[in-house]
Design a protein around this motif. Structure first.
Motif, PDB file in Angstrom:
ATOM      1  N   LEU A   1       6.003  13.298  15.034  1.00 23.19           N
ATOM      2  CA  LEU A   1       5.356  14.606  14.899  1.00 23.19           C
ATOM      3  C   LEU A   1       4.053  14.710  15.676  1.00 23.19           C
ATOM      4  CD1 LEU A   1       5.884  15.134  11.051  1.00 23.19           C
ATOM      5  CD2 LEU A   1       7.280  16.004  12.934  1.00 23.19           C
TER       6      LEU A   1
ATOM      7  N   ARG B   1      -5.458   8.645  18.799  1.00 27.43           N
ATOM      8  CA  ARG B   1      -6.595   9.515  18.500  1.00 27.43           C
ATOM      9  C   ARG B   1      -7.819   9.104  19.306  1.00 27.43           C
ATOM     10  NH1 ARG B   1      -8.299   9.895  12.413  1.00 27.43           N
ATOM     11  NH2 ARG B   1     -10.258  10.955  12.886  1.00 27.43           N
TER      12      ARG B   1
ATOM     13  N   ASP C   1       0.847  -1.182   0.000  1.00 26.50           N
ATOM     14  CA  ASP C   1       0.000   0.000   0.000  1.00 26.50           C
ATOM     15  C   ASP C   1       0.886   1.236   0.000  1.00 26.50           C
ATOM     16  OD1 ASP C   1      -1.793   2.004   0.296  1.00 26.50           O
ATOM     17  OD2 ASP C   1      -2.387   1.473   2.353  1.00 26.50           O
ATOM     18  N   ILE C   2       0.880   1.927  -1.081  1.00 29.28           N
ATOM     19  CA  ILE C   2       1.810   3.031  -1.276  1.00 29.28           C
ATOM     20  C   ILE C   2       1.532   4.185  -0.318  1.00 29.28           C
ATOM     21  CG2 ILE C   2       0.453   4.269  -3.010  1.00 29.28           C
ATOM     22  CD1 ILE C   2       4.231   3.701  -3.052  1.00 29.28           C
ATOM     23  N   SER C   3       0.326   4.245   0.250  1.00 27.12           N
ATOM     24  CA  SER C   3       0.041   5.347   1.153  1.00 27.12           C
ATOM     25  C   SER C   3       0.599   5.065   2.555  1.00 27.12           C
ATOM     26  CB  SER C   3      -1.462   5.637   1.209  1.00 27.12           C
ATOM     27  OG  SER C   3      -2.167   4.496   1.592  1.00 27.12           O
TER      28      SER C   3
ATOM     29  N   HIS D   1      -2.348  -1.849  -3.493  1.00 28.46           N
ATOM     30  CA  HIS D   1      -3.422  -1.454  -2.585  1.00 28.46           C
ATOM     31  C   HIS D   1      -4.111  -2.691  -2.049  1.00 28.46           C
ATOM     32  CE1 HIS D   1      -6.234  -0.898  -6.179  1.00 28.46           C
ATOM     33  NE2 HIS D   1      -5.050  -0.888  -6.695  1.00 28.46           N
TER      34      HIS D   1
ATOM     35  N   GLU E   1       7.403   8.524   9.674  1.00 30.02           N
ATOM     36  CA  GLU E   1       7.714   9.935   9.900  1.00 30.02           C
ATOM     37  C   GLU E   1       6.736  10.597  10.864  1.00 30.02           C
ATOM     38  OE1 GLU E   1       7.345  12.456   6.536  1.00 30.02           O
ATOM     39  OE2 GLU E   1       8.527  14.081   7.401  1.00 30.02           O
ATOM     40  N   MET E   2       5.469  10.316  10.663  1.00 32.59           N
ATOM     41  CA  MET E   2       4.445  10.989  11.462  1.00 32.59           C
ATOM     42  C   MET E   2       4.595  10.696  12.952  1.00 32.59           C
ATOM     43  SD  MET E   2       0.311  10.885  10.915  1.00 32.59           S
ATOM     44  CE  MET E   2       0.352  10.235   9.270  1.00 32.59           C
TER      45      MET E   2
ATOM     46  N   ILE F   1      -4.615   4.002  10.033  1.00 28.54           N
ATOM     47  CA  ILE F   1      -5.034   4.850  11.141  1.00 28.54           C
ATOM     48  C   ILE F   1      -6.491   4.610  11.518  1.00 28.54           C
ATOM     49  CG2 ILE F   1      -5.388   7.253  11.875  1.00 28.54           C
ATOM     50  CD1 ILE F   1      -3.030   8.067  10.162  1.00 28.54           C
TER      51      ILE F   1
ATOM     52  N   THR G   1       3.410   5.255   4.757  1.00 29.75           N
ATOM     53  CA  THR G   1       4.657   6.003   4.639  1.00 29.75           C
ATOM     54  C   THR G   1       5.872   5.167   5.026  1.00 29.75           C
ATOM     55  OG1 THR G   1       4.397   6.853   6.880  1.00 29.75           O
ATOM     56  CG2 THR G   1       3.543   8.205   5.100  1.00 29.75           C
TER      57      THR G   1
ATOM     58  N   HIS H   1       8.281   4.703   2.184  1.00 29.75           N
ATOM     59  CA  HIS H   1       8.878   5.775   1.402  1.00 29.75           C
ATOM     60  C   HIS H   1      10.384   5.870   1.568  1.00 29.75           C
ATOM     61  CE1 HIS H   1       4.594   7.640   1.525  1.00 29.75           C
ATOM     62  NE2 HIS H   1       4.686   6.616   0.727  1.00 29.75           N
TER      63      HIS H   1
ATOM     64  N   ASP I   1       1.816  -0.689  -6.966  1.00 30.64           N
ATOM     65  CA  ASP I   1       1.046  -0.523  -5.733  1.00 30.64           C
ATOM     66  C   ASP I   1      -0.079  -1.551  -5.714  1.00 30.64           C
ATOM     67  OD1 ASP I   1      -0.252   0.362  -3.497  1.00 30.64           O
ATOM     68  OD2 ASP I   1      -1.236   2.051  -4.497  1.00 30.64           O
TER      69      ASP I   1
END
Lengths: 332, 332
Positions: B279, B253, B68-70, B98, B275-276, B220, B72, B75, B96
């Motif tokens: 952050l 969350r 799944d390319i989304s 998906h 990465e997230m 998520i 991260t 990357h 991808d």
DNA sequence: TTGTATGCGTTATCAA
DNA sequence: TTGATAACGCATACAA
């Protein structure tokens, strides 16, 4: 590697017969078919795709050129592309430029050499001459990006209008000193967003001030750094319009770090509506592009080009939408 | 489309000569070279890549299969792959999935049909028979994923050890009721992380409770939903170990939304260090994989396979690292 | 139902 | 320095 000839030999038939068995639909007697199938298994034979493609003059592969795959903006677009491709028996391969134009150039050449059937490019950062030449004779669609004075099939939103709209919103919220984070001006799309920004200022009787413009790379880190530098410059501003959500997210981080309240002391607006924008604190006001739809439309356009069918519109303008969230409005 | 034959005709030379000028290094007199070059321009000739590749029996293209390319997570790995590929004059194309196995299968077949020179797959979710067959005769590397009892070149971290380590850390921080968010158990890597979790409980004298295990999709949204469902179930837990950062971010969350303080009332730990994760608020404790290095190693391994050189290690185990942040330690 | 033979667009070997 | 020609592996028109 076994070839069709080896199979034919082992099965004691001609290569034409093997070819028929492999294809499946041919008229072959069950007995010979069995012989051939057994030979195929025995030799572990796989037809050579290159030879087949050379014969057919098509590959069913199409390439998507993406400036930077880690930019989530592209992910939803890719879904639209992928699903449309699947319905049409085309296969998608993604070429990640990580912002190197040499890669775009390489694949444009691959297209002209018939290595793939078509390309959708989200970049347009290569010699215009090359782009024009490729688009002239081969299936090529430029998406979310475009070039002046060149007739290449494309799909994009109206960046000028969208940027104007979001700046008007900031001004309507009482902001009069809008800083602007933008990216490499060699992308026309950033030029357009800058134009929308200046148009909005002008129409609202505000002065354009060059000191409020900052050039970033389109990512979080660079938005963060440029915002800090802007803060350190001492130039007053009460809002930031970033020409991309990633830059805006970086800006928010910088402001929070300096204890500046958003949106009261400084409002922030972005562009693109990537997934993270609704998840961060505060949620980001931005321009939503119809990403999935853009993907579908781009792919349908490309398929028409490949099939040589008529294209109704060579330059599609997709609808954008202003999404107002707490980064620009405390009461929301 | 003009072919080499058309060029030869127009220039009044043989196709061999055209081929020589196109290649550049051939021994051609300047005069004839000029004639040919002019003919090439005139006809807008581009050599056909498929014919060339068929002749050369190689494409210099390699495919990276990404679930799944989304996500991260991939990357930075891709950067390692891309840079190593570039140094070796190979070109990277991303497929991808998906999360559809049909796509993995399609490209595995493409490999066996010599459509590309090699594949690095971050999935391994297709019939094992097919995978084994492909790896046996063609350059194929499995990364961050693997299969039991099959000897396929691979690179991965030690998921069991890493999961155990991070759970030990939670327990050392005083947590005794660790919930576990995991994903589709058909991926061995999630099974491994679950094994590490249970091993940690066992070694610390804690009971395994099935009610604390939740199955998500690795994103998520799903992590968010399963955490809410866990909260609603009434089962007590004081920490969450998610087998992927995306799920952990969803969990954070959900906890924040319910007003549960992190890490005091409930600590959260993830896996992957995307990465997230550094952050978000609070920053996430997680396991860092040496992503860039994994990309480089995987690509180098693949290149060795393509070149037929000897491979020192067919199964590389990369070093992981426990990264402790505020989601598990208030004093940090 | 099966086989022969030609072509897809190159590259490369061998003569000339 | 050049050209004729045989591969590369397959698909297909045509003949049988």
């Amino acid at each position: 590697m076994a070839t069709i000839k080896d199979v034919a030999e082992l099965a004691g038939v001609s290569i034409a017969t093997v070819s028929r068995v492999v294809k499946g639909n041919g008229n072959v007697s069950p007995k010979t078919a069995a012989k051939v199938t057994s030979a195929i298994k025995q030799l572990n034979y796989h037809p050579n795709a290159l030879a087949r493609q050379l014969k057919h003059q098509c590959t069913n592969n199409i390439i998507i050129i993406i400036p930077d795959i880690s930019n989530t903006f592209f992910h939803e677009i890719l879904h639209g592309i992928e699903e449309t491709a699947e319905r049409n028996d085309m296969h998608i391969l993604i070429a990640d430029m990580h912002n190197k134009t040499s890669i775009e150039e390489y694949y444009l050449r691959a297209l002209m050499q018939k290595e793939v059937d078509g390309i959708i490019s989200f970049s347009a950062n290569v010699a215009q001459q090359l782009l024009k030449q490729a688009a002239n004779d081969f299936p090529l669609v430029i998406a979310c990006q475009y070039l002046d004075n060149i007739d290449i099939p494309s799909i994009t939103i109206d960046n000028v209008a969208a940027a104007k709209e979001i700046c008007n919103h900031l001004i309507a919220s009482g902001k009069k000193n809008i800083a602007h984070l933008t990216a490499l001006p060699n992308f026309l799309l950033y030029q357009d967003r800058l134009d929308g920004y200046t148009a909005s200022l002008r129409e609202n009787g505000l002065d354009f001030r060059a000191g409020l413009i900052r050039y970033c790379s389109p990512n979080i880190k660079s938005g963060y750094e440029q915002t800090l530098s802007l803060l350190d410059s001492g130039i007053y501003f009460d809002s930031i319009f970033a020409a991309g959500d990633t830059m805006a997210i970086g800006a928010i981080r910088a402001l929070k770090e300096r204890g500046i309240s958003i949106p009261d002391e400084c409002a922030v607006a972005g562009f693109d509506d990537i997934e993270m924008s609704s998840l961060i604190d505060p949620p980001l006001t931005t321009i939503r592009q119809p990403k999935y739809q853009i993907g579908c439309d781009a792919m349908n356009m490309l398929i028409s080009l490949i099939r040589g069918s008529h294209i109704a519109k060579r330059n599609i303008v997709a609808e954008h939408q202003l999404v107002i969230r707490q980064s620009s409005c405390s009461v929301n």
